[in-house]
Design an enzyme around this catalytic site. Structure first.
Site, PDB file in Angstrom:
ATOM      1  N   LEU A   1       7.126  41.048  57.488  1.00 31.76           N
ATOM      2  CA  LEU A   1       7.005  42.198  58.372  1.00 31.76           C
ATOM      3  C   LEU A   1       8.289  42.526  59.117  1.00 31.76           C
ATOM      4  O   LEU A   1       8.437  43.629  59.635  1.00 31.76           O
ATOM      5  CB  LEU A   1       5.886  41.963  59.392  1.00 31.76           C
ATOM      6  CG  LEU A   1       4.483  41.759  58.818  1.00 31.76           C
ATOM      7  CD1 LEU A   1       3.484  41.569  59.941  1.00 31.76           C
ATOM      8  CD2 LEU A   1       4.083  42.927  57.935  1.00 31.76           C
TER       9      LEU A   1
ATOM     10  N   GLY B   1      14.683  38.950  62.972  1.00 27.02           N
ATOM     11  CA  GLY B   1      15.470  39.068  64.193  1.00 27.02           C
ATOM     12  C   GLY B   1      16.554  38.017  64.217  1.00 27.02           C
ATOM     13  O   GLY B   1      16.745  37.266  63.251  1.00 27.02           O
TER      14      GLY B   1
ATOM     15  N   SER C   1      14.432  34.931  64.124  1.00 22.26           N
ATOM     16  CA  SER C   1      13.106  34.861  63.511  1.00 22.26           C
ATOM     17  C   SER C   1      12.981  35.760  62.305  1.00 22.26           C
ATOM     18  O   SER C   1      13.723  36.722  62.135  1.00 22.26           O
ATOM     19  CB  SER C   1      12.035  35.268  64.528  1.00 22.26           C
ATOM     20  OG  SER C   1      12.132  36.646  64.801  1.00 22.26           O
TER      21      SER C   1
ATOM     22  N   VAL D   1       9.392  37.554  60.437  1.00 20.75           N
ATOM     23  CA  VAL D   1       7.997  37.811  60.800  1.00 20.75           C
ATOM     24  C   VAL D   1       7.183  37.980  59.524  1.00 20.75           C
ATOM     25  O   VAL D   1       7.562  38.760  58.652  1.00 20.75           O
ATOM     26  CB  VAL D   1       7.879  39.082  61.667  1.00 20.75           C
ATOM     27  CG1 VAL D   1       6.466  39.260  62.178  1.00 20.75           C
ATOM     28  CG2 VAL D   1       8.878  39.042  62.799  1.00 20.75           C
TER      29      VAL D   1
ATOM     30  N   ASP E   1      14.663  39.698  79.474  1.00 20.66           N
ATOM     31  CA  ASP E   1      15.075  40.253  78.180  1.00 20.66           C
ATOM     32  C   ASP E   1      14.279  41.502  77.828  1.00 20.66           C
ATOM     33  O   ASP E   1      13.795  41.657  76.707  1.00 20.66           O
ATOM     34  CB  ASP E   1      14.895  39.185  77.091  1.00 20.66           C
ATOM     35  CG  ASP E   1      15.628  39.546  75.800  1.00 20.66           C
ATOM     36  OD1 ASP E   1      16.543  40.397  75.858  1.00 20.66           O
ATOM     37  OD2 ASP E   1      15.281  38.992  74.746  1.00 20.66           O
TER      38      ASP E   1
END
Length: 755
Positions: free
Chosen positions: A58, A61, A64, A66, A175
């Site tokens: 999906l 980052g 990460s 997803v 953040d």
């Protein structure tokens, strides 16, 4: 603990997809700080933690990737390992309140961890479902911005969440940016369609020489509703003193830039800059010098242009005198640009611009104490004009978000691996699991695979985002007025994996196929459930271990005598090979011999050991010695005992298979670290040893032999394994309802998926 019958994992295509040129960086590879070892190498069809089957990618980052997953079993797990982000989430979950702001935080449902091919653990977080981010959403508008009318509900919701975090949870997010505002997930059918699309039209992917695959992400269509606040990896507890560096560069508050103590008010600064980015194409503070590098001098000069010169504030900073003189005059380290807020806001669309600018001026103050709180911004007159705030949003009532009442829960898992810090600090991985809700087979989930969180500036433009992500269903692509429908760029078809597999040679075959799923390692001593306190768990563990032993013996015998006629079993050689490879690996790792490690170890483990050896300080040398084998009962008083021997064919590749043997090695080892010093006068080199470290070790070493088209590779070390726990027995690979044949077929399917 309780469980129901597990669902059978689906088999995903191994051909029929576009293969991306290995020279073209895609997805997470485009990030400036990308390092592949920080990311767990997820593969479609893989089952994580014995229960979550990966269905589709999906997103990605800085820390990460997803993934959408399906939950195969129902399980309750007790206990939780409180790493930093987990501690933040657990604290938020522990706050008993009916404050509506808590309802709009992405919820943590649980966590676990997985171990990569180099034996490094990756922490996984199970989170509430979500769709695309606001940043991605804006990318599909031609102007990349919203109107002030569109901003209003979003802004008041974010301020409401901040009010909860600051006043009741006492958490500072630090953040706030568009990437961390996620639109709600669609209904269950959205994710079912995505799953089927991955089966019928597999995602394009890049296949690297080391076996890692990088997939293009699919963009799920979001549902209706306002965004959720996510990503608490950089969050801090408000009752502590803070002065560390935080926030993305362009979002940093003055006190952060000037190395001062900071508090909740950094979030107020943050939300103002974020609101500006939603309605204006130009980020308020650019902060870059003529070389395109972010520069604190340029950043502060822009603040002076927007907010005027600070008077007393900079005198409280230990570095304030670098930028201002004793009279508070700017030293012109960078020219103050001729910009004012009203001019920059000229292109903002929608009614209420005057109120919005008043909101910005209130939030953007040099001194934190001069900024209003999130609650004050919600209720003041300016905010009502700007964001259309209605006080009824904070009526005290129970949250309507009762996850236990929803039959179709979609969750997201974020896999986190620790990052090597710049000073060569040793990596520290955290590996834990806990789920607070029961699940039944067939629940769909999302998964995020990551490394530990750090902030970073935007990695790619919206155009790059559209080129590297695809809508899983073209019929569901945005059709709103002013939004261009995105059609993915079709890459030329290359050879399918099935055809490429037929052309594989033993040298081109990746050596990292992962630990064969369903591997059972009997725990020893106190790690076994007590026969008195937990008799059912103990009997279950003993029964599964005995059953697995018979099945593995049958599978290994069939592999050597049926599938590959006359292949020697090498039963006596297993221990000797494991002892030899273990000693060679440790010795060459101490020496830093990279070529030898590549021969002894599979790719993932070799890369990990080479990276760790390179991280040693200048002049640092290490020696390793095996003093003796500890003849413990767990090793049958030999020091080295084979605990598992498993084999399976590799689908699609004729005359090919893999055999993995797990050996328990109990030994006493010693290490010496030497630091080299050079006498500047005589240029003589001297090695100064540190105190010898001696320790008893019990290791579960996995050695592997790969066979490709009838040709065998020598034994190599795949990595390390850990004993099976009672929780692991809920994996579908340990299901009592599976026959030996079904288990072997599932194991082959998993190897096929991992390739």
């Amino acid at each position: 603990m309780s469980s129901s019958s597990p669902a059978i994992p689906r088999v995903f295509p191994t051909s029929g997809f576009d293969i991306i040129d290995a020279a073209d960086p895609v997805e997470e590879e485009t990030l400036p700080s990308y390092r592949p070892e920080w990311y767990y190498p997820v593969r479609l069809g893989e089952v994580l933690d014995g229960r979550y089957q990966v269905l589709a990618k999906l997103g990605y980052g800085v820390t990460s990737t997803v993934w959408l997953c399906r939950d195969l079993v129902w399980v309750f797990v007790r206990g939780i390992d409180r790493t930093h982000e987990l501690a933040i989430y657990n604290h938020i979950n522990s706050v008993e309140t009916d404050h509506m702001g808590k309802s709009f935080i992405r919820q943590l449902l649980g966590h676990f961890h997985v171990r990569g091919p180099s034996a490094e653990p990756h922490l996984c977080l199970v989170l509430q479902p979500a769709g695309i981010s606001v940043d991605q959403y804006l990318g599909f508008f031609s102007e990349k911005v919203m109107t002030l009318q569109d901003l209003k509900p979003c802004l008041r919701q974010v301020l409401g969440v901040l009010d909860f975090l600051h006043t009741e949870a006492h958490i500072i997010h630090t953040d706030l940016q568009l990437k961390n505002l996620l639109l709600p997930a669609g209904d269950a059918k959205t994710f079912s369609d995505l799953e089927e699309a991955e089966i019928e039209d597999p995602s394009p992917r890049k296949i690297l020489d080391n076996g890692r695959e990088i997939y293009l992400s699919q963009l799920p269509i979001p549902g209706n509703g306002l965004p959720l606040l996510s990503d608490f990896g950089e969050a801090r507890f408000g009752n502590e003193v803070h002065n560390e560096d935080i926030m993305p560069n362009a979002y940093r508050a003055p006190e952060v830039v000037l190395k001062m103590n900071w508090d909740y008010k950094v979030d107020v600064w943050n939300v103002a800059i974020m609101a500006w980015d939603i309605v204006c194409r130009r980020t308020l503070f650019q902060g870059k010098n003529s070389d395109g590098i972010f520069d604190d001098r340029v950043h502060l000069a822009e603040m002076v242009a927007i907010m005027g010169s600070p008077v007393d504030f900079v005198q409280r900073s230990s570095v304030g005198s670098v930028f201002w003189d004793d009279n508070g005059k700017w030293k012109d380290l960078a020219p103050v640009p001729e910009i004012i807020l009203d001019v920059l806001a000229a292109d903002i669309q929608g009614d209420g611009k005057e109120g919005f600018l008043e909101f910005m001026r209130r939030a953007l103050k040099w001194a934190p104490e001069d900024r209003p709180t999130a609650r004050e911004l919600l209720f003041d007159t300016c905010q009502r004009r700007c964001a259309g705030f209605h006080v009824t949003i904070f009526c005290r009532r129970k949250s309507a978000h009762n996850t236990k009442a929803k039959p179709n829960i979609i969750a997201t898992i974020t896999t986190i691996a620790s990052l090597c810090r710049a000073r060569g600090q040793q990596q520290q991985q955290h590996f834990t699991m806990a789920l607070s809700l029961g699940r039944t087979p067939g629940f769909t989930r999302q998964i995020n695979c990551t490394a530990s969180r750090i902030y970073a500036a935007n990695s790619s433009s919206s155009q790059q985002l559209q080129q590297q992500q695809r809508w899983f269903s073209q019929s569901l692509a945005p059709q709103a007025k002013g939004v261009e429908e995105f059609m993915p760029v079709k890459r030329p078809l290359e050879k399918s994996l099935k055809i490429r597999a037929k052309e594989l040679s033993i040298d081109s075959m990746p050596t990292d196929l992962g630990l064969l799923p369903g591997t059972f390692i009997r725990p020893e001593g106190k790690n076994m459930p007590s026969i008195f306190r937990e008799p059912r768990d103990r009997l279950r563990m003993e029964w599964v271990g005995l059953k697995q032993w018979f099945q593995n013996v049958a599978g290994t015998f069939a592999y050597h005598k049926y599938f590959f006629h006359g292949l020697p079993l090498e039963l006596k050689a297993r221990r000797q090979e494991a002892m030899r490879l273990h000693q060679q690996m440790c010795t060459e790792f101490a020496r830093g011999n990279q070529d030898a490690l590549k021969q002894i170890c599979c790719t993932g483990l070799a890369n990990n050991l080479i990276r760790r050896s390179r991280a040693r300080g200048p002049g640092e040398k290490v020696s390793w010695n095996l003093l003796k084998y500890n003849r413990t009962p767990s090793t049958w008083f030999t020091g080295v005992h084979v605990v598992q021997d498993r084999s399976t064919q590799i689908p699609e590749v004729p005359e090919s298979g893999v055999r993995q043997v797990i050996v328990r090695i109990a030994s006493k080892q010693s290490t010496h670290t030497y630091t080299e010093y050079i006498d500047q006068a005589t240029r003589q080199r001297t090695l100064v040893p540190s105190p010898e470290k001696v320790q008893d070790c019990t290791e579960y070493v996995v050695i592997q032999k790969l066979r490709i088209k009838g040709e065998e590779k020598p034994w190599q070390v795949w990595g390390y394994a850990t004993p099976t726990t009672v929780d692991d027995l809920d994996s579908p690979f340990f299901s009592s309802e599976l026959t030996v044949r079904e288990r072997l077929e599932m194991m082959q399917d998993m190897v096929q998926g991992k390739r």
